[in-house]
Design a protein around this motif. Structure first.
Motif, PDB file in Angstrom:
ATOM      1  N   HIS A 154       0.833  -1.209   0.000  1.00  0.00           N
ATOM      2  CA  HIS A 154       0.000   0.000   0.000  1.00  0.00           C
ATOM      3  C   HIS A 154       0.869   1.262   0.000  1.00  0.00           C
ATOM      4  N   LEU A 155       1.902   1.275   0.828  1.00  0.00           N
ATOM      5  CA  LEU A 155       2.805   2.429   0.910  1.00  0.00           C
ATOM      6  C   LEU A 155       3.497   2.683  -0.423  1.00  0.00           C
ATOM      7  N   LEU A 156       4.035   1.631  -1.032  1.00  0.00           N
ATOM      8  CA  LEU A 156       4.753   1.806  -2.295  1.00  0.00           C
ATOM      9  C   LEU A 156       3.812   2.166  -3.441  1.00  0.00           C
ATOM     10  N   LYS A 157       2.605   1.645  -3.428  1.00  0.00           N
ATOM     11  CA  LYS A 157       1.622   2.045  -4.438  1.00  0.00           C
ATOM     12  C   LYS A 157       1.274   3.521  -4.290  1.00  0.00           C
ATOM     13  N   SER A 158       1.241   4.018  -3.056  1.00  0.00           N
ATOM     14  CA  SER A 158       0.941   5.437  -2.845  1.00  0.00           C
ATOM     15  C   SER A 158       2.064   6.324  -3.373  1.00  0.00           C
ATOM     16  N   ARG A 159       3.262   5.759  -3.544  1.00  0.00           N
ATOM     17  CA  ARG A 159       4.389   6.486  -4.139  1.00  0.00           C
ATOM     18  C   ARG A 159       4.429   6.326  -5.654  1.00  0.00           C
ATOM     19  N   GLY A 160       3.440   5.631  -6.221  1.00  0.00           N
ATOM     20  CA  GLY A 160       3.339   5.497  -7.666  1.00  0.00           C
ATOM     21  C   GLY A 160       3.922   4.221  -8.240  1.00  0.00           C
ATOM     22  N   LEU A 161       4.304   3.275  -7.403  1.00  0.00           N
ATOM     23  CA  LEU A 161       4.871   2.029  -7.919  1.00  0.00           C
ATOM     24  C   LEU A 161       3.774   1.075  -8.352  1.00  0.00           C
ATOM     25  N   TYR A 162       4.067   0.332  -9.410  1.00  0.00           N
ATOM     26  CA  TYR A 162       3.148  -0.661  -9.956  1.00  0.00           C
ATOM     27  C   TYR A 162       3.654  -2.053  -9.592  1.00  0.00           C
ATOM     28  N   PHE A 163       2.762  -2.915  -9.160  1.00  0.00           N
ATOM     29  CA  PHE A 163       3.110  -4.294  -8.804  1.00  0.00           C
ATOM     30  C   PHE A 163       2.588  -5.266  -9.860  1.00  0.00           C
ATOM     31  N   LEU A 164       3.432  -6.204 -10.261  1.00  0.00           N
ATOM     32  CA  LEU A 164       2.994  -7.284 -11.131  1.00  0.00           C
ATOM     33  C   LEU A 164       2.087  -8.240 -10.357  1.00  0.00           C
ATOM     34  N   GLU A 165       2.433  -8.472  -9.103  1.00  0.00           N
ATOM     35  CA  GLU A 165       1.659  -9.304  -8.178  1.00  0.00           C
ATOM     36  C   GLU A 165       1.653  -8.591  -6.834  1.00  0.00           C
ATOM     37  N   GLU A 166       0.500  -8.468  -6.219  1.00  0.00           N
ATOM     38  CA  GLU A 166       0.434  -7.819  -4.911  1.00  0.00           C
ATOM     39  C   GLU A 166       0.455  -8.816  -3.760  1.00  0.00           C
ATOM     40  N   ALA A 167       0.056 -10.055  -4.019  1.00  0.00           N
ATOM     41  CA  ALA A 167       0.052 -11.073  -2.970  1.00  0.00           C
ATOM     42  C   ALA A 167       0.015 -12.447  -3.618  1.00  0.00           C
ATOM     43  N   CYS A 168       1.165 -13.053  -3.732  1.00  0.00           N
ATOM     44  CA  CYS A 168       1.286 -14.386  -4.320  1.00  0.00           C
ATOM     45  C   CYS A 168       1.708 -15.333  -3.190  1.00  0.00           C
ATOM     46  N   GLY A 169       0.799 -16.245  -2.790  1.00  0.00           N
ATOM     47  CA  GLY A 169       1.033 -17.065  -1.609  1.00  0.00           C
ATOM     48  C   GLY A 169       1.744 -18.378  -1.892  1.00  0.00           C
ATOM     49  N   PHE A 170       2.568 -18.764  -0.952  1.00  0.00           N
ATOM     50  CA  PHE A 170       3.269 -20.041  -0.941  1.00  0.00           C
ATOM     51  C   PHE A 170       3.099 -20.638   0.456  1.00  0.00           C
ATOM     52  N   GLU A 171       3.465 -21.903   0.634  1.00  0.00           N
ATOM     53  CA  GLU A 171       3.308 -22.516   1.961  1.00  0.00           C
ATOM     54  C   GLU A 171       4.190 -21.841   3.010  1.00  0.00           C
ATOM     55  N   TRP A 172       5.290 -21.233   2.591  1.00  0.00           N
ATOM     56  CA  TRP A 172       6.220 -20.593   3.527  1.00  0.00           C
ATOM     57  C   TRP A 172       5.934 -19.118   3.750  1.00  0.00           C
ATOM     58  N   GLY A 173       5.131 -18.499   2.867  1.00  0.00           N
ATOM     59  CA  GLY A 173       4.866 -17.076   3.010  1.00  0.00           C
ATOM     60  C   GLY A 173       4.214 -16.489   1.778  1.00  0.00           C
ATOM     61  N   THR A 174       4.258 -15.183   1.670  1.00  0.00           N
ATOM     62  CA  THR A 174       3.614 -14.453   0.577  1.00  0.00           C
ATOM     63  C   THR A 174       4.598 -13.431   0.023  1.00  0.00           C
ATOM     64  N   ILE A 175       4.538 -13.231  -1.301  1.00  0.00           N
ATOM     65  CA  ILE A 175       5.389 -12.223  -1.922  1.00  0.00           C
ATOM     66  C   ILE A 175       4.546 -11.265  -2.760  1.00  0.00           C
ATOM     67  N   ALA A 176       5.091 -10.093  -2.962  1.00  0.00           N
ATOM     68  CA  ALA A 176       4.593  -9.128  -3.937  1.00  0.00           C
ATOM     69  C   ALA A 176       5.744  -8.908  -4.915  1.00  0.00           C
ATOM     70  N   VAL A 177       5.417  -8.670  -6.183  1.00  0.00           N
ATOM     71  CA  VAL A 177       6.435  -8.573  -7.224  1.00  0.00           C
ATOM     72  C   VAL A 177       6.320  -7.238  -7.950  1.00  0.00           C
ATOM     73  N   LEU A 178       7.461  -6.567  -8.071  1.00  0.00           N
ATOM     74  CA  LEU A 178       7.542  -5.336  -8.857  1.00  0.00           C
ATOM     75  C   LEU A 178       8.866  -5.327  -9.602  1.00  0.00           C
ATOM     76  N   LEU A 179       9.030  -4.359 -10.478  1.00  0.00           N
ATOM     77  CA  LEU A 179      10.239  -4.240 -11.289  1.00  0.00           C
ATOM     78  C   LEU A 179      10.888  -2.895 -11.061  1.00  0.00           C
ATOM     79  N   ASP A 180      12.212  -2.860 -11.167  1.00  0.00           N
ATOM     80  CA  ASP A 180      12.896  -1.568 -11.181  1.00  0.00           C
ATOM     81  C   ASP A 180      12.870  -1.032 -12.611  1.00  0.00           C
ATOM     82  N   PRO A 181      13.327   0.177 -12.864  1.00  0.00           N
ATOM     83  CA  PRO A 181      13.251   0.760 -14.206  1.00  0.00           C
ATOM     84  C   PRO A 181      14.008  -0.009 -15.291  1.00  0.00           C
ATOM     85  N   ASP A 182      14.931  -0.883 -14.918  1.00  0.00           N
ATOM     86  CA  ASP A 182      15.656  -1.700 -15.894  1.00  0.00           C
ATOM     87  C   ASP A 182      14.999  -3.046 -16.144  1.00  0.00           C
TER      88      ASP A 182
END
Length: 128
Positions: free
Chosen positions: A82-110
């Motif tokens: 939520h914080l990073l989206k408020s700074r204008g960042l776009y996420f490819l995935e906001e919550a991708c769950g696994f048995e060990w935890g959850t990840i969100a995925v974004l890209l840098d400009p490269d």
């Protein structure tokens, strides 16, 4: 081998945009700045050096182009997304769950893949 510190060096093509991304948007503190590189402190120790000389992609780099992922584990994934989206960042995935935890995925400009991870407390010692 006696290691004092661990660092990552990321060679980028879109140097100014990447420095702004890691410094302004992710708010990593600058440790040192040289003509062709900026070294950022990582919160848990170590550093991320962003240096000129890489190759950019408009989309996520495939594993054969960059077989690495920058992972930043966080305490509250939803809050950080939520914080990073408020700074204008776009996420490819906001919550991708696994048995060990959850990840969100974004890209840098490269096009380098970055994951924010929230590890479940029962599997904190074994995130794979």
């Amino acid at each position: 081998m006696n290691i004092d510190e661990i660092g990552l060096i990321l060679f980028v093509e879109r140097y100014d945009q990447c420095v702004s991304f890691y410094g302004n948007l992710l708010q990593l503190p600058v440790r040192k700045r040289k003509e062709k590189l900026v070294c950022f402190d990582l919160p848990s120790g170590g550093y991320l050096m962003v240096e000129k000389g890489g190759v950019a992609q408009c989309e996520e780099k495939k594993r054969n182009q960059n077989p690495s992922v920058l992972r930043f584990d966080v305490e509250d994934l939803s809050r950080e997304v939520h914080l990073l989206k408020s700074r204008g960042l776009y996420f490819l995935e906001e919550a991708c769950g696994f048995e060990w935890g959850t990840i969100a995925v974004l890209l840098d400009p490269d096009g380098n893949r970055i994951e924010l991870g929230e590890v479940h407390s029962s599997s904190a010692s074994n995130p794979t």
